[in-house]
Scaffold this motif. Structure first.
Motif, PDB file in Angstrom:
ATOM      1  N   LEU A 252      -8.386   9.900  -2.079  1.00  0.00           N
ATOM      2  CA  LEU A 252      -9.314   8.855  -2.498  1.00  0.00           C
ATOM      3  C   LEU A 252      -8.905   8.263  -3.843  1.00  0.00           C
ATOM      4  CD1 LEU A 252     -12.723  10.437  -1.429  1.00  0.00           C
ATOM      5  CD2 LEU A 252     -11.509   8.549  -0.301  1.00  0.00           C
ATOM      6  N   ALA A 253      -8.404   9.098  -4.745  1.00  0.00           N
ATOM      7  CA  ALA A 253      -7.991   8.591  -6.057  1.00  0.00           C
ATOM      8  C   ALA A 253      -6.835   7.606  -5.924  1.00  0.00           C
ATOM      9  CB  ALA A 253      -7.594   9.761  -6.962  1.00  0.00           C
ATOM     10  N   LEU A 254      -5.873   7.914  -5.072  1.00  0.00           N
ATOM     11  CA  LEU A 254      -4.732   7.021  -4.904  1.00  0.00           C
ATOM     12  C   LEU A 254      -5.145   5.739  -4.186  1.00  0.00           C
ATOM     13  CD1 LEU A 254      -1.892   9.566  -4.102  1.00  0.00           C
ATOM     14  CD2 LEU A 254      -2.174   8.192  -6.161  1.00  0.00           C
ATOM     15  N   LEU A 255      -6.086   5.835  -3.258  1.00  0.00           N
ATOM     16  CA  LEU A 255      -6.561   4.626  -2.586  1.00  0.00           C
ATOM     17  C   LEU A 255      -7.319   3.730  -3.566  1.00  0.00           C
ATOM     18  CD1 LEU A 255      -7.765   5.980   0.883  1.00  0.00           C
ATOM     19  CD2 LEU A 255      -5.558   4.981   0.257  1.00  0.00           C
TER      20      LEU A 255
ATOM     21  N   LEU B 262      10.928   2.440  -2.374  1.00  0.00           N
ATOM     22  CA  LEU B 262      10.227   1.234  -1.965  1.00  0.00           C
ATOM     23  C   LEU B 262      11.164   0.260  -1.254  1.00  0.00           C
ATOM     24  CD1 LEU B 262       7.595  -0.358  -2.004  1.00  0.00           C
ATOM     25  CD2 LEU B 262       8.238  -1.206  -4.272  1.00  0.00           C
ATOM     26  N   ASP B 263      12.404   0.187  -1.700  1.00  0.00           N
ATOM     27  CA  ASP B 263      13.355  -0.738  -1.068  1.00  0.00           C
ATOM     28  C   ASP B 263      13.568  -0.382   0.401  1.00  0.00           C
ATOM     29  OD1 ASP B 263      13.669  -2.214  -3.352  1.00  0.00           O
ATOM     30  OD2 ASP B 263      15.470  -1.150  -4.019  1.00  0.00           O
ATOM     31  N   TRP B 264      13.680   0.928   0.696  1.00  0.00           N
ATOM     32  CA  TRP B 264      13.858   1.332   2.099  1.00  0.00           C
ATOM     33  C   TRP B 264      12.659   0.899   2.924  1.00  0.00           C
ATOM     34  CZ3 TRP B 264      10.953   4.175   5.489  1.00  0.00           C
ATOM     35  CH2 TRP B 264      11.541   4.430   6.731  1.00  0.00           C
TER      36      TRP B 264
ATOM     37  N   SER C  57       5.565   9.591  -2.656  1.00  0.00           N
ATOM     38  CA  SER C  57       5.827   8.863  -1.412  1.00  0.00           C
ATOM     39  C   SER C  57       4.634   8.004  -1.015  1.00  0.00           C
ATOM     40  CB  SER C  57       6.152   9.852  -0.294  1.00  0.00           C
ATOM     41  OG  SER C  57       6.343   9.181   0.941  1.00  0.00           O
ATOM     42  N   PHE C  58       3.436   8.566  -1.128  1.00  0.00           N
ATOM     43  CA  PHE C  58       2.224   7.829  -0.780  1.00  0.00           C
ATOM     44  C   PHE C  58       2.120   6.564  -1.627  1.00  0.00           C
ATOM     45  CE2 PHE C  58      -2.681   8.436  -0.173  1.00  0.00           C
ATOM     46  CZ  PHE C  58      -2.693   7.387   0.736  1.00  0.00           C
ATOM     47  N   ARG C  59       2.425   6.673  -2.916  1.00  0.00           N
ATOM     48  CA  ARG C  59       2.369   5.499  -3.798  1.00  0.00           C
ATOM     49  C   ARG C  59       3.359   4.426  -3.342  1.00  0.00           C
ATOM     50  NH1 ARG C  59       1.020   9.149  -8.282  1.00  0.00           N
ATOM     51  NH2 ARG C  59      -0.928   8.396  -9.224  1.00  0.00           N
ATOM     52  N   TYR C  60       4.558   4.842  -2.922  1.00  0.00           N
ATOM     53  CA  TYR C  60       5.527   3.861  -2.416  1.00  0.00           C
ATOM     54  C   TYR C  60       4.945   3.094  -1.223  1.00  0.00           C
ATOM     55  CZ  TYR C  60       9.534   5.591  -5.158  1.00  0.00           C
ATOM     56  OH  TYR C  60      10.399   5.922  -6.168  1.00  0.00           O
TER      57      TYR C  60
ATOM     58  N   ALA D  24       2.385  -1.816   1.000  1.00  0.00           N
ATOM     59  CA  ALA D  24       1.240  -2.492   1.609  1.00  0.00           C
ATOM     60  C   ALA D  24       0.784  -3.658   0.744  1.00  0.00           C
ATOM     61  CB  ALA D  24       0.093  -1.499   1.813  1.00  0.00           C
ATOM     62  N   GLU D  25       0.769  -3.445  -0.559  1.00  0.00           N
ATOM     63  CA  GLU D  25       0.365  -4.525  -1.457  1.00  0.00           C
ATOM     64  C   GLU D  25       1.329  -5.706  -1.364  1.00  0.00           C
ATOM     65  OE1 GLU D  25      -0.903  -5.134  -6.135  1.00  0.00           O
ATOM     66  OE2 GLU D  25       0.375  -3.450  -5.571  1.00  0.00           O
ATOM     67  N   GLN D  26       2.616  -5.418  -1.254  1.00  0.00           N
ATOM     68  CA  GLN D  26       3.620  -6.481  -1.242  1.00  0.00           C
ATOM     69  C   GLN D  26       3.705  -7.199   0.096  1.00  0.00           C
ATOM     70  OE1 GLN D  26       7.447  -5.755  -3.064  1.00  0.00           O
ATOM     71  NE2 GLN D  26       6.633  -4.181  -4.419  1.00  0.00           N
TER      72      GLN D  26
END
Length: 258
Positions: free
Chosen positions: A140-143, A78-80, A113-116, A121-123
């Protein structure tokens, strides 16, 4: 004005333009294309897409790690992402997502990776550009899990209406590429007819997937006009209205391009 909402300008075959990216962009501008979103796919090309965007006032860019590039990448955290996104010409995150067609064995790594990307996007509030193939349920579940306020776009959409409707219900946009012009893409044309006018984008995904009548040739941004013309016919809309709608949609989704 029409906008190519997804193109890989650093990968174009510029043979027809004497090796000049400027000439390829001018060819699109002469056909009415007013803006371009140049897409990041890995850490190595992030500086390149930023430089292209810095050099052209009508080009913006995204940064992220494509799910099929993870095997060639050092672990991306996430930092990258947050550091790479902190640039005035970077208006979106990705492309990111899940692709189980080519690398099903990488599913776990792709999901991490998708979660990162979704956390970034949230931040940051920047929208995500999503690649999904043969991974409908997990995408769809991760979204749903992320539940983003600003959402993003499912680019180069090739799935069915049920998936499109589920994404639309979560606030996502649907972007269609030259695939919709292919002879065997009737199911996708059915999706194209149903997507609400205020949630549709058009793209080339160049240099890939050149639309009819250019299929078999290297794709380039100017051919977004051919995708738009085909879509207008399929949807029974005036071409000028489709241009206007998709441009307004692009600016609503990517407000940093205004």
């Amino acid at each position: 004005m029409l906008i190519d909402s997804h193109c890989h300008l650093d990968r174009l075959d510029l043979t027809a333009h004497d090796g000049s990216l400027d000439a390829a962009l001018d060819a699109a501008r002469q056909r009415g294309v007013g803006k371009f979103l140049c897409i990041g796919v890995d850490a190595a090309n992030a500086p390149t897409v930023k430089q292209i965007a810095e050099q052209h006032s009508d080009v913006f860019c995204s940064v992220g790690i494509h799910p099929l590039d993870l095997s060639r990448e050092a672990p991306t955290d996430l930092d990258w992402l947050l550091t790479a996104l902190d640039h005035p010409r970077v208006v979106a995150i990705g492309e990111t997502g899940l692709d189980y067609h080519y690398e099903p064995e990488m599913a776990a790594q792709q999901q991490i990776s998708f979660r990162y990307h979704l956390q970034a996007a949230e931040q940051t509030g920047k929208p995500v550009i999503i690649h999904t193939r043969e991974a409908r349920a997990d995408t769809l579940a991760l979204l749903r899990e992320a539940d983003l306020a600003n959402a993003g776009v499912l680019h180069c959409f090739t799935e069915d209406w049920d998936m499109a409707r589920a994404a639309l219900d979560m606030g996502y946009y649907i972007s269609l590429s030259g695939i919709v012009t292919f002879r065997n893409a009737e199911a996708l044309r059915d999706v194209a007819r149903k997507v609400p006018a205020d949630r549709l984008l058009v793209e080339t995904d160049s240099p890939y997937l050149a639309p009819v009548p250019h299929r078999g040739k290297p794709n380039e941004p100017q051919y977004v006009c051919d995708v738009a013309a085909f879509l207008a016919e399929v949807r029974g809309e005036a071409l000028e209205q489709l241009w206007q709608n998709t441009t307004e949609n692009f600016h609503r989704l990517f407000p940093l391009t205004l």
